[in-house]
Every structure is written in structure tokens, then in C-alpha cells.
Design a protein around this motif. Structure first.
Motif, short mmCIF file in Angstrom:
data_model
loop_
_atom_site.label_atom_id
_atom_site.label_comp_id
_atom_site.label_asym_id
_atom_site.label_seq_id
_atom_site.Cartn_x
_atom_site.Cartn_y
_atom_site.Cartn_z
N VAL A 56 -89.36 31.99 -49.16
CA VAL A 56 -90.19 31.49 -50.25
C VAL A 56 -91.64 31.88 -49.93
O VAL A 56 -92.15 31.55 -48.86
N GLU A 60 -95.29 30.81 -54.08
CA GLU A 60 -94.24 29.95 -54.62
C GLU A 60 -94.35 28.54 -54.05
O GLU A 60 -94.17 27.56 -54.77
N ASP A 76 -87.43 18.59 -51.96
CA ASP A 76 -86.19 19.02 -52.62
C ASP A 76 -86.36 20.37 -53.31
O ASP A 76 -85.50 21.25 -53.21
N ASN A 80 -84.45 23.80 -52.26
CA ASN A 80 -83.66 24.45 -53.31
C ASN A 80 -84.11 25.89 -53.52
O ASN A 80 -83.28 26.80 -53.67
N ALA A 81 -85.42 26.14 -53.50
CA ALA A 81 -85.94 27.50 -53.67
C ALA A 81 -85.45 28.40 -52.54
O ALA A 81 -85.02 29.55 -52.78
N LEU A 83 -82.74 28.01 -50.66
CA LEU A 83 -81.29 28.21 -50.80
C LEU A 83 -80.97 29.16 -51.95
O LEU A 83 -80.09 30.02 -51.82
N CYS A 84 -81.70 29.05 -53.06
CA CYS A 84 -81.48 29.95 -54.20
C CYS A 84 -81.89 31.38 -53.88
O CYS A 84 -81.39 32.32 -54.49
N ASN A 85 -82.80 31.55 -52.93
CA ASN A 85 -83.23 32.89 -52.52
C ASN A 85 -82.37 33.46 -51.41
O ASN A 85 -82.75 34.43 -50.76
N GLY A 86 -81.21 32.84 -51.17
CA GLY A 86 -80.27 33.37 -50.20
C GLY A 86 -80.30 32.69 -48.84
O GLY A 86 -79.72 33.21 -47.89
N SER A 88 -79.54 30.93 -45.63
CA SER A 88 -78.33 30.56 -44.91
C SER A 88 -78.69 30.00 -43.53
O SER A 88 -77.84 29.55 -42.80
#
Length: 104
Positions: A56, A60, A76, A80-81, A83-86, A88
């Protein structure tokens, strides 16, 4: 609503990376970096792992602080950002600050 300014540290974000790892270290004796910050009412600190900063951007992150008011909402949204950007890897985020907004 009131416009909120979000500023980054005076140095590049990369300069601040890995400070917790270095502070904890894996040696019996470690060199600890300490810094003092003056916080005004409404100021916030973001403590996070590279699981966030690798995925991120600083812009952002600043946008999330502008968009959300409550610290838990910020945490949160940042997780979430990532995790949504990959994401792991370990994504750890703590938001704390000074002022009415941060009282439990």
C-alpha cells in the motif's frame, strides 16, 4: 466536514522501515533506536509491518487516514487494502494518537 491534513514523516517511508525488527533483533544485546515526537491533539501514529508498506503506497495510506475517523476503521481499511493488493505476509497495523479521537 472539517478537512484533515495528513503528513508523512520528513524522510522517505523507506527510511523508517525495519526499525521494529532491528530494535527487537535476534541477538542477546540489541541496539535500540529511540525518537521523541511531539504530538498535537488529533495527531496519529501508524505502526505497521512491511506487510502493509510493501503493498500500500504512502498516498493510499494517507487517503485512508483522510477518509476514516475512528482508529479501528483506519486499521481495518489498511489491512483490507494490503490483502486486496495481494498481501500474503504478516500485515500488522496499529493506530494510536493524541486527543479526543483516540480515547478508549
Amino acid at each position: 466536514g472539517r478537512r484533515r491534513n495528513v503528513t508523512m514523516p520528513p524522510t522517505d517511508l523507506e527510511d523508517w522501515m525495519n526499525h521494529i525488527t532491528r530494535s527487537l533483533g535476534n541477538q542477546q544485546e540489541v541496539k535500540v533506536d529511540r525518537r521523541a515526537f511531539a504530538l498535537d491533539s488529533g495527531d496519529a501514529l501508524l505502526l505497521c509491518t512491511d506487510g502493509l508498506t510493501n503493498l500500500v503506497s504512502a498516498n493510499e495510506i494517507a487517503g485512508v487516514f483522510r477518509k476514516y475517523r475512528a482508529p479501528q476503521e483506519i486499521v481495518d481499511a489498511l489491512i483490507n487494502a494490503a490483502l486486496c493488493n495481494g498481501g500474503s505476509d504478516n500485515v500488522t497495523v496499529v493506530v494510536c494518537g493524541q486527543g479526543e479521537r483516540y480515547k478508549p
